[in-house]
Design an enzyme around this catalytic site. Structure first.
Site, PDB file in Angstrom:
ATOM      1  N   HIS A 330      31.846  53.199  38.500  1.00 44.09           N
ATOM      2  CA  HIS A 330      30.843  52.353  39.157  1.00 44.09           C
ATOM      3  C   HIS A 330      31.222  52.212  40.628  1.00 44.09           C
ATOM      4  O   HIS A 330      32.403  52.080  40.963  1.00 44.09           O
ATOM      5  CB  HIS A 330      30.816  50.978  38.483  1.00 44.09           C
ATOM      6  CG  HIS A 330      29.885  49.995  39.123  1.00 44.09           C
ATOM      7  ND1 HIS A 330      28.531  50.157  39.126  1.00 44.09           N
ATOM      8  CD2 HIS A 330      30.128  48.826  39.786  1.00 44.09           C
ATOM      9  CE1 HIS A 330      27.957  49.143  39.747  1.00 44.09           C
ATOM     10  NE2 HIS A 330      28.906  48.321  40.168  1.00 44.09           N
ATOM     11  N   ASN A 331      30.213  52.236  41.510  1.00 42.15           N
ATOM     12  CA  ASN A 331      30.493  52.135  42.954  1.00 42.15           C
ATOM     13  C   ASN A 331      31.625  53.094  43.346  1.00 42.15           C
ATOM     14  O   ASN A 331      32.586  52.712  44.025  1.00 42.15           O
ATOM     15  CB  ASN A 331      30.872  50.705  43.342  1.00 42.15           C
ATOM     16  CG  ASN A 331      29.694  49.752  43.287  1.00 42.15           C
ATOM     17  OD1 ASN A 331      28.549  50.181  43.151  1.00 42.15           O
ATOM     18  ND2 ASN A 331      29.956  48.457  43.379  1.00 42.15           N
ATOM     19  N   GLU A 360      28.852  57.405  40.692  1.00 40.76           N
ATOM     20  CA  GLU A 360      27.671  56.706  41.186  1.00 40.76           C
ATOM     21  C   GLU A 360      27.487  56.934  42.681  1.00 40.76           C
ATOM     22  O   GLU A 360      28.458  56.914  43.441  1.00 40.76           O
ATOM     23  CB  GLU A 360      27.774  55.207  40.906  1.00 40.76           C
ATOM     24  CG  GLU A 360      26.509  54.451  41.291  1.00 40.76           C
ATOM     25  CD  GLU A 360      26.562  52.974  40.974  1.00 40.76           C
ATOM     26  OE1 GLU A 360      25.494  52.402  40.683  1.00 40.76           O
ATOM     27  OE2 GLU A 360      27.656  52.384  41.010  1.00 40.76           O
ATOM     28  N   ASP A 362      25.157  55.258  45.629  1.00 41.00           N
ATOM     29  CA  ASP A 362      24.180  54.274  46.107  1.00 41.00           C
ATOM     30  C   ASP A 362      23.597  54.803  47.415  1.00 41.00           C
ATOM     31  O   ASP A 362      24.273  54.794  48.452  1.00 41.00           O
ATOM     32  CB  ASP A 362      24.848  52.913  46.348  1.00 41.00           C
ATOM     33  CG  ASP A 362      25.134  52.184  45.052  1.00 41.00           C
ATOM     34  OD1 ASP A 362      24.850  52.753  43.986  1.00 41.00           O
ATOM     35  OD2 ASP A 362      25.653  51.050  45.106  1.00 41.00           O
ATOM     36  N   HIS A 375      27.484  50.221  49.877  1.00 41.81           N
ATOM     37  CA  HIS A 375      27.009  49.095  49.074  1.00 41.81           C
ATOM     38  C   HIS A 375      26.067  48.273  49.946  1.00 41.81           C
ATOM     39  O   HIS A 375      26.509  47.568  50.841  1.00 41.81           O
ATOM     40  CB  HIS A 375      28.189  48.252  48.580  1.00 41.81           C
ATOM     41  CG  HIS A 375      27.842  47.407  47.391  1.00 41.81           C
ATOM     42  ND1 HIS A 375      27.442  46.103  47.498  1.00 41.81           N
ATOM     43  CD2 HIS A 375      27.810  47.698  46.071  1.00 41.81           C
ATOM     44  CE1 HIS A 375      27.189  45.615  46.294  1.00 41.81           C
ATOM     45  NE2 HIS A 375      27.413  46.574  45.411  1.00 41.81           N
ATOM     46  N   GLU A 409      21.556  55.638  42.537  1.00 41.12           N
ATOM     47  CA  GLU A 409      20.854  54.375  42.751  1.00 41.12           C
ATOM     48  C   GLU A 409      20.126  54.548  44.079  1.00 41.12           C
ATOM     49  O   GLU A 409      20.726  54.505  45.153  1.00 41.12           O
ATOM     50  CB  GLU A 409      21.820  53.190  42.793  1.00 41.12           C
ATOM     51  CG  GLU A 409      21.081  51.861  42.853  1.00 41.12           C
ATOM     52  CD  GLU A 409      22.007  50.663  42.706  1.00 41.12           C
ATOM     53  OE1 GLU A 409      21.891  49.736  43.531  1.00 41.12           O
ATOM     54  OE2 GLU A 409      22.846  50.673  41.782  1.00 41.12           O
TER      55      GLU A 409
END
Length: 788
Positions: A330-331, A360, A362, A375, A409
């Site tokens: 994640h991230n 991931e 973003d 982020h 994302e």
């Protein structure tokens, strides 16, 4: 003048190490054992080189020099006008890259020729060391020399590692560097290695080894002293039990020991073990094993608690993707927390090199038409989407050949979404899966074996055919919708969660107030999907969760939903069996709550218990959660895919059989000294064994603590656990330093699947908080399993 002091000229040589800092008492001994005495690369490293540390636009030149132990590199840095001597261990190096092959060198190394540059990548969380040599030849010597040393150290057996370790301790304890040690220096050495030995006993041992009678130990006297320290009474007792009065183990007696270990062993196999590990040539020729050979065997990979067959891919890799646990991050781009941490392509490299198979991205609108990753709405730094895809191309399949999933994302407008698709196609080429596999059953996902070497994109998919005009609106991003749903449902949460939620709401409002001034470039309507981006989404089509009833009645294997840890827990609590059936047909991804400002993790085990495949964790945050993740994926060659137990793959399979596990914690060896600055500080260790599995199996027990002995503490305590679902269980061994007045300090740990744990007398090689080796620190245990 720079910062109040005169800058060092380009030709001025940094001061060499003081006498004695260059290596232990017998120069060259380590390299003779390694077979590298005359090696040209090693010789240059021993003399030292002026290398520039490239950390910013201004690179500082320092002298780097390999020590005579062959395991440490010395360099000097200046801090507030005071020279500071630093070292790092070759054992802590993950790899060496030549050229501009790191984010730091690509960013700041442009003024140095690429052939002059190299990067040292460390294990664990330590940052890369980017260096530039004065010439190509120097850089080559360091790259080749470090690579040789790493290979030789990796090939060392545990006894050789112990020899190196104690050799380094002797060097540090010899204060006046005269290659001799008086009793006070010996006492200092004992404290360094975590032994609080009675002065009378220590002096008696000292005198027994002081054959010259000059109150100094040197040469063979020191070797004898160290050998006595490294005695293993518990192994001597075990050896004596099988060898009898003659203190020699025959092939037949070794076969008996191996069978008691739970291993199928023939006389031929016993003889092969003797020939591989026995040190005495005459004994070896007669198929006999002495105590030293027996110890070498138990300290080798053959005596490790981890089944060595499981260090390779050994599971069936031809089942649908949804039948595997998949290592997920994640991230992934973050190196620290999600509020002000640094984003880095190196974070992707580290994750992929640990076997992570789902990363991931973003994605946000960037300047000059180039999408960026960071982020959003925070102080985290930004990196180019293109650079991340290049890093993924270079490292996706170095550690594992099985498919990598890019979890997008997406916060970009249509134009930059199209740019993302172009970058992925151009950079990844044939790696990128853009069409369903020929002949693949549409009612089942393909297998990891079928998708070897492929990169899959998880994202939103436009309905077919794409006859709509450019800019058609797709369903909202599932994870974004999930986050909105969470806010609406907060009032409906159970009372036990109310305090936690209130704290999270306060944190969210506080962060929004403090971050109002750092909004990203305004994204165009990100609920729209560019056809170019939709086209590269094949088997991981992100959709909002339709509910278990509809999903079970109308399964769509190519669609997958994402769940926050809270939503997943609610599904497990309210409809656990149905959620397990759902996960037997389709992929699901679980991610940490977005309001965790420090990027902390949740316990992944409860999600694995429900069959969730992509249990995403913050890889940059060490802790027991990441220990469990590393342990879960240790058992299939660290390839990032682990086959789920049969009862999680099919509802018609009979459940697991119960098992009783007995673990006798016998001893520990060479535990690390926690407080290096405080000479008198010695650990009081105890061992805790934790079982992580289904709720009924979760348990922990611990031994008593042993006062002032981190060198060779002995417990001889048996811990017993009863397990209902052993196929899902992870066993975590933790060593801590007992403190009666405050929290216990972490010393080391090792986690592995119960299914990969071998019975019998076994050594456990401990790891640090961030997963780096603590060699030569070990636990010695006896394991026995009994099916009920």
């Amino acid at each position: 003048m720079i910062c109040g002091r005169r800058a060092r000229s380009g030709t001025e040589q940094p001061r060499p190490p003081p006498d004695g800092a260059g290596g232990p008492r017998r120069a060259g001994r380590a390299f003779r054992k390694m077979g590298l005495t005359e090696d040209e690369d090693i010789q240059l490293m021993l003399r030292g080189s002026l290398l520039r540390k490239v950390k910013s636009r201004r690179a500082k030149e320092r002298l780097y020099r390999l020590q005579e132990d062959g395991m440490t590199v010395w360099f000097e840095r200046r801090f507030r006008r005071t020279p500071s001597k630093q070292i790092f261990s070759v054992m802590h190096i993950e790899g060496v890259r030549q050229g501009h092959q790191s984010e730091g060198l690509r960013k700041y190394g442009g003024s140095f020729p690429e052939r002059h540059c190299f990067t040292i990548v460390f294990k664990g969380k330590r940052k890369n060391l980017d260096l530039a040599a004065r010439g190509e030849e120097d850089a080559q010597h360091w790259v080749q020399g470090l690579t040789k040393l790493m290979a030789r150290l990796q090939a060392m057996n545990q006894r050789e590692k112990l020899d190196h370790w104690i050799h380094g301790i002797l060097q540090r304890a010899d204060k006046n560097k005269d290659n001799k040690m008086c009793f006070q220096e010996v006492k200092s050495m004992l404290r360094m290695i975590n032994i609080d030995m009675n002065d009378i006993y220590a002096y008696k041992l000292f005198k027994e080894c002081d054959h010259s009678g000059d109150e100094r130990l040197e040469g063979r006297e020191l070797e004898e002293f160290c050998r006595r320290l490294l005695r293993r009474p518990e192994l001597e007792e075990l050896f004596g039990h099988y060898s009898g009065e003659d203190c020699v183990l025959s092939a037949e007696e070794l076969r008996e020991f191996l069978r008691d270990q739970g291993e199928e062993a023939t006389l031929r196999q016993a003889c092969a073990i003797i020939h591989a590990h026995e040190l005495n040539e005459k004994a070896r020729q007669q198929d006999l094993m002495m105590l030293d050979g027996f110890m070498m065997y138990l300290l080798s990979a053959a005596g490790d608690i981890l089944n060595q067959e499981h260090t390779k891919v050994h599971q069936d890799m031809s089942q649908p993707l949804c039948h595997y646990f998949i290592s997920s991050s994640h991230n992934t781009y973050l190196t620290h927390n999600q509020i002000g941490g640094t984003s880095s392509t190196e974070a992707y490299v580290r994750a992929l090199m640990t076997g992570c198979r789902c990363v991931e991205l973003d994605c946000w609108e960037g300047a000059d038409g180039e999408p960026v990753i960071y982020h959003g709405h925070t102080l985290t730094s930004k990196i180019l989407f293109r650079d991340v895809i290049e890093s993924i191309r270079d490292y996706a399949f170095k550690r594992s050949p099985y498919p990598v999933i890019l979890s997008l994302e997406n916060h970009c407008g249509l134009e930059q979404q199209a740019t993302m698709a172009r970058h992925m196609k151009a950079i990844l080429g044939d790696m990128l899966l853009t069409q369903p596999l020929d002949g693949q059953d549409p009612d089942n996902l393909p297998s990891p074996e079928q998708l070897k070497g492929k990169v899959l994109v998880k994202g939103k998919k436009l309905p077919e055919p794409w006859g709509e005009p450019r800019g058609v609106t797709a369903a909202p991003d599932p994870e974004e919708e999930e986050k909105e749903e969470e806010k609406k449902e907060e009032e409906e949460e159970e009372e036990v969660e109310e305090e936690e939620e209130e704290e999270e709401r306060l944190q969210e409002r506080s962060s929004q107030r403090s971050l109002q001034e750092i909004q990203p470039l305004q994204a165009k309507d990100a609920s729209q999907v560019a056809p170019e981006l939709s086209a590269v989404v094949v088997y991981c089509q992100a959709v909002p969760f339709p509910g278990l009833a509809q999903a079970l009645q109308h399964p769509r294997p190519c669609e997958m939903s994402s769940f926050s840890e809270r939503k997943a827990r609610r599904l497990i609590k309210e409809a656990g069996p149905a959620f397990v059936r759902y996960n037997a047909r389709q992929l699901s991804r679980v991610y940490p709550l977005g309001l965790k400002m420090n990027s902390s993790n949740y316990n992944p085990q409860e999600m694995w218990n429900a069959g969730c495949q992509l249990v995403a964790l913050n890889f940059q945050t060490p802790g027991y959660e990441m220990d469990l993740n590393a342990g879960r994926f240790l058992g299939n060659g660290c390839c990032g895919y682990v086959l789920k137990p049969p009862f999680l793959r099919s509802p018609h399979v009979e459940g697991p059989r119960c098992l009783v596990l007995h673990i006798r914690v016998i001893t520990a060896q060479q535990l690390p000294k926690l407080n290096q600055e405080k000479r008198s500080s010695i650990v009081d260790p105890f061992v805790r064994v934790e079982i992580h599995g289904v709720p009924a199996d979760c348990s922990k027990q611990q031994t008593g603590y042993r006062t002032n002995n981190g060198f060779n503490p002995r417990w001889e305590e048996t811990l017993t656990f009863q397990l209902q679902a052993p196929e899902l269980a992870l066993v975590r061994f933790v060593v801590e330093d007992h403190d009666s007045t405050s929290c216990n300090d972490f010393v080391g740990q090792f986690t592995l699947p119960l299914a990969s744990m071998r019975e019998g007398y076994r050594h456990i090689h401990l790891l640090s908080k961030d997963g780096a080796s603590l060699s030569p620190a070990t636990l010695f245990v006896h394991v026995k399993c009994k099916r009920l």
